[in-house]
Scaffold this motif. Structure first.
Motif, PDB file in Angstrom:
ATOM      1  N   ALA A 133      13.582  17.540  30.237  1.00 23.37           N
ATOM      2  CA  ALA A 133      14.925  17.717  30.797  1.00 23.37           C
ATOM      3  C   ALA A 133      15.866  18.315  29.760  1.00 23.37           C
ATOM      4  O   ALA A 133      16.681  19.200  30.072  1.00 23.37           O
ATOM      5  CB  ALA A 133      15.468  16.379  31.288  1.00 23.37           C
ATOM      6  N   LYS A 143      17.864   7.396  36.454  1.00 23.45           N
ATOM      7  CA  LYS A 143      18.033   8.626  35.681  1.00 23.45           C
ATOM      8  C   LYS A 143      16.673   9.283  35.409  1.00 23.45           C
ATOM      9  O   LYS A 143      15.619   8.754  35.801  1.00 23.45           O
ATOM     10  CB  LYS A 143      18.764   8.331  34.387  1.00 23.45           C
ATOM     11  CG  LYS A 143      18.069   7.343  33.481  1.00 23.45           C
ATOM     12  CD  LYS A 143      18.949   7.004  32.282  1.00 23.45           C
ATOM     13  CE  LYS A 143      18.273   5.989  31.364  1.00 23.45           C
ATOM     14  NZ  LYS A 143      19.137   5.643  30.212  1.00 23.45           N
ATOM     15  N   VAL A 144      16.721  10.429  34.734  1.00 25.16           N
ATOM     16  CA  VAL A 144      15.491  11.161  34.427  1.00 25.16           C
ATOM     17  C   VAL A 144      14.474  10.228  33.756  1.00 25.16           C
ATOM     18  O   VAL A 144      14.797   9.503  32.814  1.00 25.16           O
ATOM     19  CB  VAL A 144      15.792  12.369  33.511  1.00 25.16           C
ATOM     20  CG1 VAL A 144      14.502  12.911  32.897  1.00 25.16           C
ATOM     21  CG2 VAL A 144      16.493  13.466  34.298  1.00 25.16           C
ATOM     22  N   GLY A 189      16.689  11.382  38.191  1.00 28.03           N
ATOM     23  CA  GLY A 189      17.551  12.524  37.903  1.00 28.03           C
ATOM     24  C   GLY A 189      18.981  12.203  38.293  1.00 28.03           C
ATOM     25  O   GLY A 189      19.250  11.133  38.847  1.00 28.03           O
ATOM     26  N   ASP A 245       9.573  13.061  30.193  1.00 28.42           N
ATOM     27  CA  ASP A 245      10.590  13.623  31.088  1.00 28.42           C
ATOM     28  C   ASP A 245      11.895  13.916  30.359  1.00 28.42           C
ATOM     29  O   ASP A 245      12.526  14.955  30.589  1.00 28.42           O
ATOM     30  CB  ASP A 245      10.855  12.666  32.251  1.00 28.42           C
ATOM     31  CG  ASP A 245       9.663  12.549  33.195  1.00 28.42           C
ATOM     32  OD1 ASP A 245       8.968  13.564  33.390  1.00 28.42           O
ATOM     33  OD2 ASP A 245       9.443  11.454  33.731  1.00 28.42           O
ATOM     34  N   THR A 246      12.320  13.018  29.488  1.00 26.24           N
ATOM     35  CA  THR A 246      13.577  13.223  28.764  1.00 26.24           C
ATOM     36  C   THR A 246      13.503  14.473  27.910  1.00 26.24           C
ATOM     37  O   THR A 246      14.454  15.269  27.859  1.00 26.24           O
ATOM     38  CB  THR A 246      13.890  11.994  27.883  1.00 26.24           C
ATOM     39  OG1 THR A 246      13.942  10.826  28.708  1.00 26.24           O
ATOM     40  CG2 THR A 246      15.218  12.172  27.168  1.00 26.24           C
ATOM     41  N   VAL A 276      14.306  17.230  37.733  1.00 28.50           N
ATOM     42  CA  VAL A 276      14.051  15.992  38.472  1.00 28.50           C
ATOM     43  C   VAL A 276      12.585  15.621  38.267  1.00 28.50           C
ATOM     44  O   VAL A 276      11.697  16.479  38.374  1.00 28.50           O
ATOM     45  CB  VAL A 276      14.334  16.162  39.987  1.00 28.50           C
ATOM     46  CG1 VAL A 276      13.898  14.916  40.760  1.00 28.50           C
ATOM     47  CG2 VAL A 276      15.811  16.442  40.230  1.00 28.50           C
ATOM     48  N   ASP A 277      12.320  14.354  37.944  1.00 28.67           N
ATOM     49  CA  ASP A 277      10.933  13.886  37.901  1.00 28.67           C
ATOM     50  C   ASP A 277      10.645  13.130  39.179  1.00 28.67           C
ATOM     51  O   ASP A 277      11.500  12.400  39.682  1.00 28.67           O
ATOM     52  CB  ASP A 277      10.679  13.008  36.674  1.00 28.67           C
ATOM     53  CG  ASP A 277      11.516  11.735  36.669  1.00 28.67           C
ATOM     54  OD1 ASP A 277      12.727  11.827  36.391  1.00 28.67           O
ATOM     55  OD2 ASP A 277      10.972  10.638  36.955  1.00 28.67           O
TER      56      ASP A 277
END
Length: 305
Positions: free
Chosen positions: A98, A158-159, A130, A94-95, A109-110
């Motif tokens: 993003a 967070k993400v 997110g 995800d990071t 957004v995950d």
């Protein structure tokens, strides 16, 4: 709101309908033209025309296809638009995704999604990650998908936090399913328990182990009392493995989850090499008979020391 939804399979198709039932507009894309609202991703993005809104595209595809979809969306969307990854992605990806989208000022957004084929009727449990402002922007969609009532949604952090939370959820699911499965096998092996399906059904009310998984197990036993129509094979989606790997990285003991994952591996072996080795060792130290040994000398008593 207006939403683009990529992937209209068992989950995505029902999600599209539930969001529409809540009064929102959904443009869906799938490689199956019979169920798709757009001919390709470019057509989907072009049909998102609500004035004053960022374009929001929810990606609901198998993990192997997510990067390809996001790469294409990165070239089609504009600064301020939003991509939601609702698939079973590994949280560590995800990071990276993003950051890739942030280069074009596209927000990310995950969101881990649980509910399966029952989600259309019951709602979906949603676990998202997110920044707060982006999550707030897409909350009408989350509100449409979640179950009615107080629970069923969390902005976990967070993400990456959404998929991490969903990963742990699935690890717990593995362990719960394994416990029910072992209980089933033990009851079936007993000579004194004459009605295993009713035993499971009796646990649905008033016990500490009642759950939706138990309800599903009862449904399965009603259809097939001894589960004779099924092959004892259980795949794993990857999230059980990731849960165990994360536990190792964080030095957190998860013995029940780890054991349930390894049990699934055992289910894929018709004749387990490990169990062959155990049988061989038992034969060597105790002279136990070995079923299937072609060489009669294989079952000779061990040498005395």
């Amino acid at each position: 709101m207006e939403l683009g939804l990529v992937g209209l399979g068992k989950m995505g198709g029902n999600m599209r309908q539930r969001i529409r039932n809540a009064g929102h507009t959904v443009i869906g894309f799938d490689h199956n033209p019979d169920i798709s609202d757009a001919k390709d991703l470019a057509d989907l993005v072009g049909k998102l025309t609500a004035p004053g809104q960022p374009k929001v595209v929810w990606v609901m595809v198998p993990v192997q296809a997510i990067d390809a979809v996001i790469n294409e969306l990165a070239e089609l969307l504009s600064p301020g638009d939003i991509v939601i990854d609702g698939g079973n992605s590994r949280w560590t990806d995800d990071t990276r995704r993003a950051a890739q989208l942030a280069e074009k000022q596209i927000r990310f957004v995950d969101c881990g999604v649980s509910g399966g084929v029952w989600g259309l009727e019951n709602g979906y449990a949603l676990m998202c990650g997110g920044d707060a402002e982006t999550v707030k922007t897409v909350m009408p969609i989350f509100e449409a998908l979640k179950p009615e009532g107080e629970f069923g949604f969390v902005h976990a952090g967070k993400v990456g936090a959404g998929h991490f939370t969903k990963m742990v959820h699935n690890g717990i699911e593995y362990a719960m399913m394994q416990a029910y499965a072992e209980g089933f096998e033990l009851l079936e092996a007993s000579e004194i328990v004459e009605n295993v399906p009713e035993a499971f059904a009796s646990w649905r009310e008033g016990t500490v182990i009642r759950s939706w998984l138990l309800d599903l197990m009862v449904n399965a036993l009603e259809d097939d009392n001894h589960l004779e129509k099924l092959r004892g094979y259980a795949d794993d989606s990857g999230e059980g493995r990731w849960t165990v790997e994360a536990a190792i990285d964080l030095a957190v003991p998860v013995p029940a989850i780890a054991a349930s994952l390894f049990a699934r591996f055992s289910s894929r072996q018709e004749d387990s090499p490990a169990m062959k080795a155990i049988a061989a060792m038992r034969n060597q130290f105790g002279g136990h008979a070995v079923k299937g040994a072609e060489d009669p000398s294989y079952a000779t008593p061990p040498i005395k020391h």
